[in-house]
Design an enzyme around this catalytic site. Structure first.
Site, PDB file in Angstrom:
ATOM      1  N   CYS A 110     -36.996 -54.064 -23.612  1.00 55.15           N
ATOM      2  CA  CYS A 110     -37.461 -52.747 -23.173  1.00 55.15           C
ATOM      3  C   CYS A 110     -37.496 -51.755 -24.325  1.00 55.15           C
ATOM      4  CB  CYS A 110     -36.585 -52.217 -22.032  1.00 55.15           C
ATOM      5  SG  CYS A 110     -34.829 -52.091 -22.425  1.00 55.15           S
TER       6      CYS A 110
ATOM      7  N   ASP B 151     -32.337 -60.851 -21.613  1.00 52.07           N
ATOM      8  CA  ASP B 151     -32.890 -59.547 -21.203  1.00 52.07           C
ATOM      9  C   ASP B 151     -31.852 -58.483 -21.519  1.00 52.07           C
ATOM     10  OD1 ASP B 151     -34.220 -57.452 -20.041  1.00 52.07           O
ATOM     11  OD2 ASP B 151     -33.994 -58.135 -17.983  1.00 52.07           O
TER      12      ASP B 151
ATOM     13  N   GLN C 272     -34.946 -53.458 -11.487  1.00 51.60           N
ATOM     14  CA  GLN C 272     -36.137 -52.881 -12.095  1.00 51.60           C
ATOM     15  C   GLN C 272     -36.685 -51.762 -11.203  1.00 51.60           C
ATOM     16  OE1 GLN C 272     -37.556 -53.397 -15.014  1.00 51.60           O
ATOM     17  NE2 GLN C 272     -36.241 -55.087 -15.684  1.00 51.60           N
TER      18      GLN C 272
END
Length: 410
Positions: A367, A340, A231
Site C-alpha cells: 500500500c 501484505d 479493506q
C-alpha cells in the site's frame, strides 16, 4: 526559522511527490504544495519553513489551472476554505479521476526506477464501478474524531485539529446514512462507522469492546472483529483476492510446500491461495494480532493444511530460520510466500530472512510505493527479480495506491 510562515508565495508546480503533494521551486528552494496539480501556477501560503532545503505550503488561489482540475468532491476540503480548516482524507479530490490514477502511476514508476533500478510500464487500474460514480461512495469504514464541542469530523491535513463536517462523500450510502452528524459526543475521542456486507451499519464508540462481524467476499464468509482490520473499499477484498490468485505462477506453486501468508490478518489472502490451488494446499498465516489469528483459524478451517499462528512476522521468521531442518528448508525453497505488510513495508530484516529461506516466489501486496520499491531492491540482492506488477486504485480521491508484485528467483 518561522519568519516566512503565513507568507503568500507564487510559483509553478511541475511534479507530484510521494504523499500526493505537488512540488515546485522558489528561488532555487524546493516547495511542497498541497492542493495543487503539476503544471499549475498557484498562490500558496507557507506553512512550514523549518528546513533550509525545502518549505511546505498550501495552495490558496489557482492562477493558471490544470486541465485536470475539478471542483473538489468534498466542499469541506475545497481550496476556497482556509487551509487550516480543510478536511483531510481526500487530498486528490480536486483532480479528475483518471488523472489521479496517472499521478499515482508516476509515483509508483518513479519509485521503482529510483530505488530498484526498474523501468516499469505499470498502470493503475480502477475498481469496477468507480469511474461511473466519479470514485465516490466506496468507503465501508470511516473513523471520525470528536472536537471540544462534541462535533464529528476528520482531522485537517497534517494537523490534530478536528474539522466538523456534515457529509463524507467517499463513504458508501449506508455509512453516510448511519453517521450521526447532528449528535454531540462530548468526552469521546473517536467514532467509527462500519457497514459490513452481512449486517446493518454499526457505530464503534471510542475504545468499545470488539464484537464479531462477518464479511462476504464472493460467496465466502469471513469473521472478524468490528474493530479489526479489513479493506475499506467495498470492492477491494474481491479485487485483491483475484489479483493475488493471478499473481502466483502456477508452475512454481507446490501445494505441499511450506507456503506462508505473512501479515495475514484474518486470512483473506491465505484463503485466496487455498481457493485457487485446492483442498490439499498447505499454508500458514502469520499475524501479530491474536484476535485476528483466532478469526483466521476459523476462516481457514475448511482446509486441513491451512493454519494460523500469532507472532510478529520478523521474530516468527527468525525463529523459523533458526530452527529449520534440512527437510524444512527444502519445503521452504519450494514455497510461495504472500506478504501484505503495513504501510512501512516489510523492511530489511524480514527481506533478508526471506532471501535466506529462498522461496520459489514472493507475492508482495503493497500500500506504499516507496516501501515496495525499497523491498524489491532488497529482494534483488538475494537474487529475486520483479516478474510482474499490477496496481489498483483502492483509494480514489486520495494519493494512496495498492500494488501486487510477483518476485521470482533468477
Amino acid at each position: 526559522m518561522g519568519e516566512h510562515i503565513g507568507s503568500i508565495i507564487e510559483l509553478t508546480v511541475d511534479k507530484i511527490a510521494h504523499g500526493g503533494i505537488a512540488v515546485g521551486r522558489l528561488d532555487g528552494r524546493v516547495v511542497f504544495v498541497s492542493d495543487a496539480i503539476p503544471g499549475e501556477t498557484v498562490r500558496a501560503r507557507v506553512s512550514d519553513d523549518r528546513k533550509k532545503s525545502f518549505w511546505r505550503a498550501d495552495a490558496v488561489e489557482v492562477l493558471q489551472p490544470s486541465e485536470h482540475r475539478r471542483d473538489h468532491v468534498w466542499s469541506a476540503a475545497a481550496i476556497d476554505r482556509d487551509p487550516r480548516g480543510r478536511a483531510g482524507g481526500a487530498e486528490f479530490g480536486h483532480i479528475a479521476l483518471a488523472h489521479q490514477r496517472e499521478l499515482k502511476r508516476q509515483v509508483l514508476a518513479e519509485s521503482l526506477q529510483r530505488m530498484a533500478g526498474i523501468e516499469s510500464d505499470v498502470v493503475v487500474e480502477p475498481l469496477p464501478g468507480d469511474p461511473a460514480v466519479n470514485g465516490l461512495g466506496w468507503r465501508t469504514r470511516i473513523r471520525l474524531h470528536v472536537d471540544d464541542q462534541g462535533r464529528l469530523g476528520p482531522m485537517a491535513s497534517r494537523s490534530h485539529s478536528v474539522i466538523p463536517v456534515q457529509d463524507v462523500p467517499l463513504a458508501t450510502a449506508a455509512v453516510q446514512a448511519a453517521t450521526p452528524f447532528a449528535e454531540r459526543f462530548l468526552g469521546l475521542g473517536t467514532l467509527d462507522v462500519i457497514a459490513p456486507t452481512t449486517s446493518d451499519p454499526r457505530l464503534v464508540i471510542g475504545e468499545q469492546k470488539p464484537t464479531v462481524i462477518r464479511e462476504l467476499v464472493g460467496e465466502r464468509e469471513f469473521q472478524l472483529d468490528d474493530t479489526g482490520f479489513w479493506q475499506v473499499h467495498r470492492s477491494a477484498p474481491v479485487a485483491l483476492t483475484r489479483a493475488v490468485q493471478e499473481a502466483i505462477d502456477p508452475a512454481l506453486f507446490d501445494p505441499r510446500a511450506e507456503n506462508l501468508d505473512l501479515y495475514g490478518g484474518v486470512g483473506l489472502l491465505a484463503a485466496a491461495v487455498a481457493d485457487r490451488f485446492g483442498a490439499e494446499t498447505r499454508i500458514t498465516s502469520v499475524e501479530s494480532d491474536e484476535r485476528a489469528t483466532d478469526h483466521a483459524s476459523e476462516n481457514l478451517a475448511e482446509w486441513l493444511g491451512a493454519s494460523a499462528e500469532t507472532g510478529r512476522v520478523d521474530r516468527w521468521l527468525r525463529e523459523l530460520d533458526a530452527g529449520a531442518s534440512a527437510a524444512d528448508r527444502d519445503r521452504l525453497r519450494a514455497a510461495t510466500i504472500v506478504l501484505d505488510p503495513p504501510r512501512s513495508g516489510a523492511g530489511s530484516e524480514v527481506m533478508t530472512v526471506l532471501g535466506r529461506l529462498a522461496p520459489a516466489q514472493l507475492v508482495y501486496v503493497a500500500c506504499d510505493p516507496v516501501a515496495l520499491a525499497r523491498d524489491v531492491a532488497l529482494a534483488a540482492e538475494a537474487g529475486y527479480r520483479l516478474a510482474r506488477i499490477r496496481a489498483f486504485d483502492l483509494f480514489p480521491h486520495t494519493h494512496h495506491v495498492e500494488a501486487v508484485a510477483t518476485l521470482i528467483r533468477g
